[in-house]
Design a protein around this motif. Structure first.
Motif, PDB file in Angstrom:
ATOM      1  N   PHE A 208       0.831  -1.212   0.000  1.00 25.40           N
ATOM      2  CA  PHE A 208       0.000   0.000   0.000  1.00 25.40           C
ATOM      3  C   PHE A 208       0.863   1.260   0.000  1.00 25.40           C
ATOM      4  O   PHE A 208       0.559   2.239  -0.690  1.00 25.40           O
ATOM      5  CB  PHE A 208      -0.910  -0.005   1.232  1.00 25.40           C
ATOM      6  CG  PHE A 208      -1.828   1.179   1.323  1.00 25.40           C
ATOM      7  CD1 PHE A 208      -2.965   1.264   0.518  1.00 25.40           C
ATOM      8  CD2 PHE A 208      -1.573   2.204   2.222  1.00 25.40           C
ATOM      9  CE1 PHE A 208      -3.817   2.356   0.603  1.00 25.40           C
ATOM     10  CE2 PHE A 208      -2.414   3.301   2.313  1.00 25.40           C
ATOM     11  CZ  PHE A 208      -3.548   3.380   1.500  1.00 25.40           C
ATOM     12  N   SER A 209       1.949   1.249   0.764  1.00 26.77           N
ATOM     13  CA  SER A 209       2.802   2.432   0.878  1.00 26.77           C
ATOM     14  C   SER A 209       3.811   2.554  -0.245  1.00 26.77           C
ATOM     15  O   SER A 209       4.571   3.530  -0.290  1.00 26.77           O
ATOM     16  CB  SER A 209       3.545   2.410   2.227  1.00 26.77           C
ATOM     17  OG  SER A 209       4.418   1.289   2.292  1.00 26.77           O
ATOM     18  N   ALA A 210       3.842   1.580  -1.153  1.00 22.57           N
ATOM     19  CA  ALA A 210       4.791   1.645  -2.270  1.00 22.57           C
ATOM     20  C   ALA A 210       4.452   2.768  -3.237  1.00 22.57           C
ATOM     21  O   ALA A 210       5.314   3.234  -3.991  1.00 22.57           O
ATOM     22  CB  ALA A 210       4.820   0.311  -3.012  1.00 22.57           C
ATOM     23  N   GLN A 211       3.195   3.217  -3.229  1.00 25.94           N
ATOM     24  CA  GLN A 211       2.755   4.337  -4.048  1.00 25.94           C
ATOM     25  C   GLN A 211       2.448   5.532  -3.145  1.00 25.94           C
ATOM     26  O   GLN A 211       2.098   5.348  -1.980  1.00 25.94           O
ATOM     27  CB  GLN A 211       1.499   3.963  -4.846  1.00 25.94           C
ATOM     28  CG  GLN A 211       1.686   2.784  -5.792  1.00 25.94           C
ATOM     29  CD  GLN A 211       2.685   3.090  -6.887  1.00 25.94           C
ATOM     30  OE1 GLN A 211       2.769   4.223  -7.378  1.00 25.94           O
ATOM     31  NE2 GLN A 211       3.468   2.084  -7.280  1.00 25.94           N
ATOM     32  N   PRO A 212       2.590   6.759  -3.649  1.00 29.72           N
ATOM     33  CA  PRO A 212       2.264   7.931  -2.824  1.00 29.72           C
ATOM     34  C   PRO A 212       0.820   7.863  -2.330  1.00 29.72           C
ATOM     35  O   PRO A 212      -0.096   7.582  -3.108  1.00 29.72           O
ATOM     36  CB  PRO A 212       2.472   9.105  -3.784  1.00 29.72           C
ATOM     37  CG  PRO A 212       3.428   8.591  -4.813  1.00 29.72           C
ATOM     38  CD  PRO A 212       3.095   7.135  -4.987  1.00 29.72           C
ATOM     39  N   ARG A 213       0.639   8.094  -1.060  1.00 33.68           N
ATOM     40  CA  ARG A 213      -0.687   8.060  -0.442  1.00 33.68           C
ATOM     41  C   ARG A 213      -0.939   9.365   0.301  1.00 33.68           C
ATOM     42  O   ARG A 213       0.005  10.043   0.718  1.00 33.68           O
ATOM     43  CB  ARG A 213      -0.790   6.897   0.548  1.00 33.68           C
ATOM     44  CG  ARG A 213      -0.512   5.534  -0.057  1.00 33.68           C
ATOM     45  CD  ARG A 213      -1.577   5.130  -1.070  1.00 33.68           C
ATOM     46  NE  ARG A 213      -1.269   3.822  -1.659  1.00 33.68           N
ATOM     47  CZ  ARG A 213      -2.020   3.234  -2.590  1.00 33.68           C
ATOM     48  NH1 ARG A 213      -3.117   3.852  -3.042  1.00 33.68           N
ATOM     49  NH2 ARG A 213      -1.676   2.061  -3.076  1.00 33.68           N
TER      50      ARG A 213
END
Length: 280
Positions: A208-213
């Motif tokens: 989930f945190s591998a992409q900007p959130r």
């Protein structure tokens, strides 16, 4: 049905110094978390310097150890502390509270942010995917220590435990007759938590945190995932004998402390996607 292997809680003895598996598991959690933190910091546009992770680990370690031990004393073992205040220092014997450790880490992140100019949620969003590694390692330490057993169960992987070694488990929690050699088959609750709160939650949060959130989203997801897993697992975990069930004949202290986490996590996710401010 399986038999608990009765692992020696001492990993290594060097004269008067003994290294316990329980402490070694915490060390594994910190080292792997530190390495993963450096990996996260090395990503493009992470907003973090690799060197900051070293300082971050120091703050996390202080928060986990002091918060976890104080939390256990306040939530689960205050009477024991009053009888023997030095028990607060015997971390190698087990007795660490996740909820106390979480509070300790949150305080540590606030202090870290003030020193390094990081926002509070910028720090918590960064460390959230790293924490499950330590949780999983700690639960394996619980298993080796033979503590935090689940309730009796009939699943094929339930384990019988020696009453000779774990007297309190047999006499206090299970209230078995004197002379009983082994417990009935018990749910290996520690391994359930190592799997869900450790491996599964790590995979979910890491991906989930591998992409900007949005800011707060990763922290919120951590709280929700842990809350759901811990609340569910408590149904097959024996309550602490000194507390028993808190209410309704089934609500444990762990579940009670987890409810605010579920609420807070849901609110953080709602705020994150309402404002849609991306974490740095």
């Amino acid at each position: 049905m399986l038999t608990y292997p009765n692992i020696d809680p001492v990993l290594l003895s060097l004269g008067p110094v003994s290294v316990h598996w329980y402490g070694a598991m915490y060390l594994v959690g910190f080292v792997v978390g530190w390495w993963l933190g450096r990996v996260r910091a090395g990503r493009a546009n992470s907003g973090w310097q690799v060197e900051q992770v070293d300082d971050l680990l120091f703050y996390i370690a202080l928060g986990v150890v002091f918060g976890g031990r104080l939390g256990y004393t306040l939530f689960y073992g205050f009477d024991d502390f009053l009888r023997d205040p030095l028990s607060l220092l015997r971390i190698w014997q087990g007795g660490m509270s996740f909820h106390g450790g979480l509070i300790g880490v949150l305080v540590a992140m606030w202090l870290f942010g003030r020193r390094h100019g990081k926002g509070f949620f910028q720090s918590t969003d960064f460390i959230a995917p790293l924490i499950p590694v330590g949780l999983g390692a700690g639960r394996i330490g619980n298993f080796i220590n033979g503590e935090l057993w689940g309730a009796p169960g009939s699943v094929p992987w339930a384990m019988q435990v020696s009453c000779e070694r774990f007297v309190a488990l047999c006499t206090d929690k299970l209230q078995l007759p004197p002379g009983t050699l082994v417990t009935p088959p018990l749910h290996p609750n520690q391994l359930y938590e190592a799997l869900l709160e450790g491996l599964v939650m790590f995979i979910v949060l890491w991906l989930f945190s591998a992409q900007p959130r949005p800011a707060r989203a990763v922290s919120g997801l951590f709280l929700v995932c842990y809350g759901v897993f811990r609340f569910s697992i408590e149904f097959v975990r024996m309550p602490d004998v000194q507390l028993g069930y808190i209410a309704f004949g089934w609500l444990t202290m762990g579940q009670l402390l987890t409810l605010p986490m579920l609420l807070a996590g849901g609110v953080l996710i709602w705020l994150a996607y309402r404002k849609r401010t991306l974490s740095d």
